[in-house]
Write a protein that holds these residues in place. Structure first.
Motif, PDB file in Angstrom:
ATOM      1  N   SER A  50      -4.934   9.631   2.963  1.00  0.00           N
ATOM      2  CA  SER A  50      -4.149   8.542   3.505  1.00  0.00           C
ATOM      3  C   SER A  50      -4.825   7.779   4.872  1.00  0.00           C
ATOM      4  N   GLU A  72       2.356  -7.917   4.531  1.00  0.00           N
ATOM      5  CA  GLU A  72       2.003  -6.796   3.878  1.00  0.00           C
ATOM      6  C   GLU A  72       3.063  -5.756   4.078  1.00  0.00           C
ATOM      7  N   GLU A  73       2.886  -4.854   3.414  1.00  0.00           N
ATOM      8  CA  GLU A  73       3.790  -3.743   3.354  1.00  0.00           C
ATOM      9  C   GLU A  73       3.233  -2.405   3.066  1.00  0.00           C
ATOM     10  N   TRP A  74       3.622  -1.238   3.824  1.00  0.00           N
ATOM     11  CA  TRP A  74       3.113   0.157   3.601  1.00  0.00           C
ATOM     12  C   TRP A  74       4.626   0.768   3.337  1.00  0.00           C
ATOM     13  N   ILE A 130      -0.867   3.692  10.697  1.00  0.00           N
ATOM     14  CA  ILE A 130      -0.792   2.420  10.004  1.00  0.00           C
ATOM     15  C   ILE A 130      -0.738   1.259  11.323  1.00  0.00           C
ATOM     16  N   HIS A 160      -8.336  -0.013   3.127  1.00  0.00           N
ATOM     17  CA  HIS A 160      -7.528  -1.337   2.904  1.00  0.00           C
ATOM     18  C   HIS A 160      -7.566  -2.559   3.957  1.00  0.00           C
ATOM     19  N   THR A 161      -7.642  -1.834   5.076  1.00  0.00           N
ATOM     20  CA  THR A 161      -7.669  -2.719   6.406  1.00  0.00           C
ATOM     21  C   THR A 161      -8.990  -3.366   6.538  1.00  0.00           C
ATOM     22  N   MET A 196      -6.003   3.662   4.562  1.00  0.00           N
ATOM     23  CA  MET A 196      -5.890   2.674   5.560  1.00  0.00           C
ATOM     24  C   MET A 196      -7.116   2.228   5.869  1.00  0.00           C
ATOM     25  N   ARG A 216      -2.939  -2.050  12.249  1.00  0.00           N
ATOM     26  CA  ARG A 216      -2.369  -3.423  11.959  1.00  0.00           C
ATOM     27  C   ARG A 216      -1.813  -4.301  13.429  1.00  0.00           C
ATOM     28  N   ILE A 222       0.983  -1.331   0.064  1.00  0.00           N
ATOM     29  CA  ILE A 222       0.158   0.074   0.050  1.00  0.00           C
ATOM     30  C   ILE A 222       0.808   1.401   0.107  1.00  0.00           C
ATOM     31  N   THR A 223       0.628   2.063  -1.055  1.00  0.00           N
ATOM     32  CA  THR A 223       1.408   3.277  -1.192  1.00  0.00           C
ATOM     33  C   THR A 223       0.708   4.479  -0.659  1.00  0.00           C
TER      34      THR A 223
END
Length: 182
Positions: free
Chosen positions: A139, A108-110, A30, A146-147, A143, A34, A8-9
């Motif tokens: 942003s 997962e990567e942010w 973030i 997506h979550t 978040m 998470r 996620i960018t």
């Protein structure tokens, strides 16, 4: 680079006055979404945007340290761009013929792409702050979307250990000019 996990960018254009506060707020948000252990909540107010945060001393120290590392890397260079990457992993048995052990496999990567710019006039500053507040709100929406999405929920591995603030190892890395800064 081929990845099997979601990346996620978040793209942010920051100024010198608010950069550290904005980056702290985004990283905390973030982590708030998470970390699956017992998390005490608090909030950050940045440019009239309220963002969730994790009230944990070790987490706060890690976030502060990585934001300071980013800031020092940006200040020392000509290019005022960099990345802060939050990687969540799970521990899996290492698959090898002769070695026994565990390896961390990312799930997962942010990626926070940040650029420092400086508005010159007061009018520019007002527009800049309004644009940054909009970017922060976007942003935060990213978040949340997506979550709570099927993809975001499916990315999370089974939780087998329920101790501490996170059942999964996570890492925050800083890159400036493509080079990781320790």
């Amino acid at each position: 680079m081929s990845t099997t996990h979601p990346v996620i960018t978040l793209d942010l254009v920051l100024d010198r006055h608010t950069a550290k506060d904005v980056l702290r707020a985004v990283l905390h948000s973030i982590l708030f979404h998470r970390l699956f252990g017992t998390v005490k909540a608090k909030t950050f107010e940045v440019l009239d945007v309220t963002m969730p945060a994790v009230d944990d001393e070790a987490t706060e120290q890690l976030v502060d340290q990585r934001v300071d590392t980013f800031w020092k890397g940006i200040e020392g260079g000509v290019n005022k761009r960099g990345q802060i990457i939050v990687t969540f992993s799970e521990k899996k048995p290492k698959k090898s013929w002769f070695l026994v052990g565990e390896e961390e496999v990312p799930w997962e990567e942010w990626m926070i792409n940040a650029e420092i710019r400086q508005p010159t006039t007061e009018r520019d500053r007002q527009k800049f702050n309004a644009d940054l507040a909009t970017a922060l709100t976007k942003s935060l929406k990213t978040m949340l979307t997506h979550t709570s999405s099927e993809t975001g929920r499916a990315a999370v591995p089974l939780i087998t250990v329920a101790q501490g603030i996170s059942p999964f190892p996570y890492r925050i890395t800083v890159k400036v000019n493509g080079i990781e800064i320790p």
